[in-house]
Design a protein around this motif. Structure first.
Motif, PDB file in Angstrom:
ATOM      1  N   GLY A 382       0.820  -1.202   0.000  1.00  0.00           N
ATOM      2  CA  GLY A 382       0.000   0.000   0.000  1.00  0.00           C
ATOM      3  C   GLY A 382       0.854   1.251   0.000  1.00  0.00           C
ATOM      4  N   SER A 383       1.574   1.501  -1.109  1.00  0.00           N
ATOM      5  CA  SER A 383       2.605   2.538  -1.137  1.00  0.00           C
ATOM      6  C   SER A 383       2.072   3.942  -1.364  1.00  0.00           C
ATOM      7  N   ASN A 384       0.796   4.070  -1.693  1.00  0.00           N
ATOM      8  CA  ASN A 384       0.204   5.389  -1.888  1.00  0.00           C
ATOM      9  C   ASN A 384       1.017   6.182  -2.927  1.00  0.00           C
ATOM     10  N   ASN A 385       1.487   7.393  -2.588  1.00  0.00           N
ATOM     11  CA  ASN A 385       2.226   8.196  -3.560  1.00  0.00           C
ATOM     12  C   ASN A 385       3.733   7.929  -3.539  1.00  0.00           C
ATOM     13  N   GLY A 386       4.128   6.818  -2.934  1.00  0.00           N
ATOM     14  CA  GLY A 386       5.522   6.400  -2.969  1.00  0.00           C
ATOM     15  C   GLY A 386       6.427   7.088  -1.975  1.00  0.00           C
ATOM     16  N   LEU A 387       5.879   7.922  -1.110  1.00  0.00           N
ATOM     17  CA  LEU A 387       6.731   8.670  -0.194  1.00  0.00           C
ATOM     18  C   LEU A 387       7.454   7.769   0.802  1.00  0.00           C
ATOM     19  N   MET A 388       6.717   6.841   1.442  1.00  0.00           N
ATOM     20  CA  MET A 388       7.358   5.983   2.444  1.00  0.00           C
ATOM     21  C   MET A 388       8.473   5.120   1.831  1.00  0.00           C
ATOM     22  N   PRO A 389       8.261   4.500   0.658  1.00  0.00           N
ATOM     23  CA  PRO A 389       9.372   3.789   0.026  1.00  0.00           C
ATOM     24  C   PRO A 389      10.577   4.690  -0.234  1.00  0.00           C
ATOM     25  N   LEU A 390      10.338   5.934  -0.669  1.00  0.00           N
ATOM     26  CA  LEU A 390      11.465   6.847  -0.917  1.00  0.00           C
ATOM     27  C   LEU A 390      12.168   7.210   0.376  1.00  0.00           C
ATOM     28  N   MET A 391      11.425   7.388   1.451  1.00  0.00           N
ATOM     29  CA  MET A 391      12.046   7.690   2.738  1.00  0.00           C
ATOM     30  C   MET A 391      12.925   6.520   3.204  1.00  0.00           C
ATOM     31  N   MET A 392      12.451   5.303   2.966  1.00  0.00           N
ATOM     32  CA  MET A 392      13.259   4.134   3.363  1.00  0.00           C
ATOM     33  C   MET A 392      14.534   4.040   2.528  1.00  0.00           C
ATOM     34  N   LEU A 393      14.435   4.357   1.251  1.00  0.00           N
ATOM     35  CA  LEU A 393      15.624   4.348   0.405  1.00  0.00           C
ATOM     36  C   LEU A 393      16.597   5.441   0.830  1.00  0.00           C
ATOM     37  N   ARG A 394      16.081   6.592   1.192  1.00  0.00           N
ATOM     38  CA  ARG A 394      16.955   7.676   1.652  1.00  0.00           C
ATOM     39  C   ARG A 394      17.638   7.314   2.965  1.00  0.00           C
ATOM     40  N   ASP A 395      17.010   6.430   3.744  1.00  0.00           N
ATOM     41  CA  ASP A 395      17.605   5.996   5.006  1.00  0.00           C
ATOM     42  C   ASP A 395      18.471   4.749   4.839  1.00  0.00           C
ATOM     43  N   GLY A 396      18.757   4.352   3.604  1.00  0.00           N
ATOM     44  CA  GLY A 396      19.752   3.311   3.391  1.00  0.00           C
ATOM     45  C   GLY A 396      19.260   1.995   2.855  1.00  0.00           C
ATOM     46  N   ALA A 397      17.954   1.830   2.627  1.00  0.00           N
ATOM     47  CA  ALA A 397      17.472   0.566   2.065  1.00  0.00           C
ATOM     48  C   ALA A 397      18.126   0.318   0.707  1.00  0.00           C
ATOM     49  N   ARG A 398      18.448  -0.925   0.428  1.00  0.00           N
ATOM     50  CA  ARG A 398      19.116  -1.273  -0.834  1.00  0.00           C
ATOM     51  C   ARG A 398      18.143  -1.223  -2.000  1.00  0.00           C
ATOM     52  N   GLU A 399      16.916  -1.654  -1.779  1.00  0.00           N
ATOM     53  CA  GLU A 399      15.895  -1.680  -2.824  1.00  0.00           C
ATOM     54  C   GLU A 399      14.530  -1.727  -2.152  1.00  0.00           C
ATOM     55  N   VAL A 400      13.547  -1.089  -2.770  1.00  0.00           N
ATOM     56  CA  VAL A 400      12.168  -1.171  -2.269  1.00  0.00           C
ATOM     57  C   VAL A 400      11.254  -1.551  -3.418  1.00  0.00           C
ATOM     58  N   VAL A 401      10.399  -2.543  -3.161  1.00  0.00           N
ATOM     59  CA  VAL A 401       9.335  -2.932  -4.078  1.00  0.00           C
ATOM     60  C   VAL A 401       8.027  -2.538  -3.418  1.00  0.00           C
ATOM     61  N   GLY A 402       7.223  -1.753  -4.124  1.00  0.00           N
ATOM     62  CA  GLY A 402       5.961  -1.285  -3.544  1.00  0.00           C
ATOM     63  C   GLY A 402       4.763  -1.823  -4.298  1.00  0.00           C
ATOM     64  N   LEU A 403       3.640  -1.986  -3.599  1.00  0.00           N
ATOM     65  CA  LEU A 403       2.374  -2.403  -4.195  1.00  0.00           C
ATOM     66  C   LEU A 403       1.350  -1.304  -3.941  1.00  0.00           C
ATOM     67  N   GLU A 404       0.712  -0.819  -5.007  1.00  0.00           N
ATOM     68  CA  GLU A 404      -0.308   0.219  -4.871  1.00  0.00           C
ATOM     69  C   GLU A 404      -1.400  -0.026  -5.902  1.00  0.00           C
ATOM     70  N   LEU A 405      -2.642  -0.101  -5.416  1.00  0.00           N
ATOM     71  CA  LEU A 405      -3.774  -0.438  -6.272  1.00  0.00           C
ATOM     72  C   LEU A 405      -4.185   0.714  -7.188  1.00  0.00           C
ATOM     73  N   ASP A 406      -4.130   1.949  -6.709  1.00  0.00           N
ATOM     74  CA  ASP A 406      -4.645   3.095  -7.452  1.00  0.00           C
ATOM     75  C   ASP A 406      -3.619   3.560  -8.500  1.00  0.00           C
ATOM     76  N   PRO A 407      -3.927   3.459  -9.793  1.00  0.00           N
ATOM     77  CA  PRO A 407      -2.960   3.867 -10.832  1.00  0.00           C
ATOM     78  C   PRO A 407      -2.615   5.350 -10.786  1.00  0.00           C
ATOM     79  N   GLU A 408      -3.552   6.194 -10.332  1.00  0.00           N
ATOM     80  CA  GLU A 408      -3.241   7.620 -10.228  1.00  0.00           C
ATOM     81  C   GLU A 408      -2.224   7.877  -9.129  1.00  0.00           C
ATOM     82  N   MET A 409      -2.323   7.121  -8.036  1.00  0.00           N
ATOM     83  CA  MET A 409      -1.321   7.254  -6.984  1.00  0.00           C
ATOM     84  C   MET A 409       0.040   6.743  -7.454  1.00  0.00           C
TER      85      MET A 409
END
Length: 540
Positions: A382-409
């Motif tokens: 449930g990545s929404n607009n992708g902010l949380m995945p980007l925050m995790m990457l900025r904090d050092g995550a090697r890779e993030v895979v996100g799932l989001e149902l809404d194509p506009e999001m």
């Protein structure tokens, strides 16, 4: 109004009064300076370092050198080699001028043609406007000698910038510096300039081709420049592959990461080596900054990217483009949901709150997850607009895979991704699949180190929530859930209970994550639960 004041008061309690300092220095001041510089570009006098400090720093920088072009391995003709070798025997300790470079980048050879250079005869030679460029032979090496004719400001800028970028970006390596005569000796990059390639393809862009061109004589200087530029830009796609321009952008980012901005991007100052890689050979006009948040640096960096777009017909992210994209999303019916503070005065309304967006990450999520993320592969449900995945990457995550149902999001996530990569001058390996969270039950995206669900899992039924957590336990040793303890009791589908701490704690403990930590600051409605399996718990 009362609701707004209550939100501000609650936010200030969580953020603490020092956040007001950030709002002034980190948001309002950069925003004001951006608007000011757009209207009144700062003069160089305010932007540049003093000559003395630049010279001292250049002297102290390590001189990392790449392989130089050796005379004995350079494929000149036998007649040229014979004459030059004769001069070497007569004057073994002197440097020999092999040719002079004119303002169109062509070479007037003193002993004959030289490989890789477009040859010009003396009657067609176009004198350079400011500084002299010569191809010289010194200590058995073929070098470019740049004579600044006493212009110490530009001499010191080029010296300092090349020393700073050596070994980091595709710039010529320096061989020798003569401070008294303001001479720089640089490695000669083997290849052609972009200008040479375009001229070979039929673009009439040289001074000798345009100064008497009937199509240009009635134009103003500005109009002439634009018309000549269009001739070259129009042939770029037929002369260079897309990968060349992507590498140019990467090199520009590398130069900017070193704090250097304001360098030349013109066709004649970008070399293409024998393997098709771009090199930036003119740094005399660039400035170097110790802080990448310096407003002068940010302004110059943005100008570089605007020039890259204009000269090479690209569409890379710039301040103007970012603000336009954000305003389009803000004005749309769907809006943002999770507001974002990109830094440097660029933000989406409501970014200061702590209930969602970057405020939620800064207040709690960062503190809890920062130790879990470095080097880890993460799945976000449930990545929404992708902010949380980007925050995790900025904090050092090697890779993030996100799932989001809404194509506009998902489209918004692509915008957030692009802007953060531009803002931070680095690449973030983020992939977002447009699908329901339940896709995890069937799809195979490999193993993960951490799986997260920030205020998302409780939108599903209790049965499906349990199935997903059991599936996550097969894929990852750690699962992070974010609760929402202020959900209205009358919310449909029993959402108030499913988003509560007791329910989510039991969900984790009974479906593969028996060891649960709860992070619930007093008065905060978005607590975090971190579930671990037995193996991870023993390792801790």
């Amino acid at each position: 109004m009362i609701r707004i004041l209550m939100t501000l008061f609650r936010t200030l309690l969580h953020r603490k009064p020092r956040y007001l300092i950030y709002l002034f220095t980190g948001y309002l001041v950069p925003r004001f300076l951006h608007a000011l510089f757009q209207r009144f570009p700062p003069p160089r006098l305010l932007r540049q370092w003093t000559q003395t400090s630049r010279m001292v720093r250049a002297r102290n920088l390590p001189q990392e050198r790449m392989a130089f072009t050796r005379w004995d391995g350079w494929p000149v003709t036998s007649s040229v080699r014979r004459v030059v070798d004769s001069c070497l025997k007569s004057h073994p300790d002197e440097e020999i001028v092999l040719g002079h470079v004119d303002n169109d980048g062509r070479l007037l050879g003193k002993f004959g043609p030289l490989p890789g250079w477009v040859i010009v005869y003396s009657e067609e030679f176009v004198p350079r406007e400011r500084f002299s460029l010569d191809v010289v032979l010194r200590d058995g090496l073929v070098l470019i000698r740049k004579d600044f004719h006493g212009d110490r400001a530009r001499f010191l800028r080029e010296w300092h910038n090349l020393a700073l970028l050596a070994g980091k970006a595709n710039v010529p390596s320096m061989y020798r510096v003569d401070e008294n005569r303001t001479l720089l000796y640089k490695n000669m990059i083997l290849g052609q300039t972009v200008r040479d390639v375009l001229v070979e393809a039929g673009a009439n862009i040289l001074i000798v081709q345009t100064r008497d061109d009937p199509a240009l004589v009635s134009m103003s200087n500005a109009e002439r420049l634009q018309a000549v530029l269009a001739r070259g830009t129009g042939r770029l796609s037929e002369c260079f592959p897309e990968s060349f321009f992507r590498e140019m952008e990467q090199q520009i980012d590398t130069i900017h990461q070193a704090g250097v901005a304001g360098f030349s991007l013109t066709f004649g100052n970008v070399m293409v080596d024998g393997e098709g890689h771009p090199w930036f050979i003119d740094m005399e006009g660039a400035e170097a900054y110790r802080s990448l948040s310096n407003p002068f640096f940010l302004w110059l960096r943005d100008r570089d990217r605007e020039k890259f777009n204009r000269i090479y017909a690209r569409d890379v992210m710039t301040e103007r483009k970012a603000r336009h994209k954000l305003s389009q999303i803000t004005d749309s019916d769907l809006g943002w949901y999770a507001p974002v503070d990109f830094g440097g005065g660029l933000a989406v309304d409501g970014f200061w709150t702590v209930d969602s967006g970057t405020g939620r990450w800064e207040y709690l999520n960062h503190c809890v997850l920062a130790p879990l993320l470095p080097g880890k592969r993460v799945l976000d449900l449930g990545s929404n607009n992708g902010l949380m995945p980007l925050m995790m990457l900025r904090d050092g995550a090697r890779e993030v895979v996100g799932l989001e149902l809404d194509p506009e999001m998902v489209e918004r996530a692509h915008v957030v991704h692009e802007i953060f990569e531009w803002r931070d001058m680095r690449r973030y390996p983020l992939t977002i699949h447009t699908c329901d969270m339940r896709a995890i039950l069937e799809a195979d995206w490999g193993k993960f180190d951490v799986v997260t669900a920030y205020c998302s899992l409780y939108y599903l039924s209790e049965e499906v929530m349990a199935r997903i957590v059991r599936r996550v336990a097969e894929l990852a040793p750690v699962m992070v859930l974010q609760a929402k303890v202020d959900t209205r009791p009358e919310a449909e589908d029993n959402k108030a209970e499913k988003s509560s701490i007791p329910f989510l704690q039991n969900l984790l403990e009974t479906n593969g994550f028996p060891h649960v930590e709860i992070h619930a600051p007093p008065g905060y409605s978005r607590p975090l639960l971190v579930g671990r399996n037995d193996q991870v718990h023993r390792d801790l």
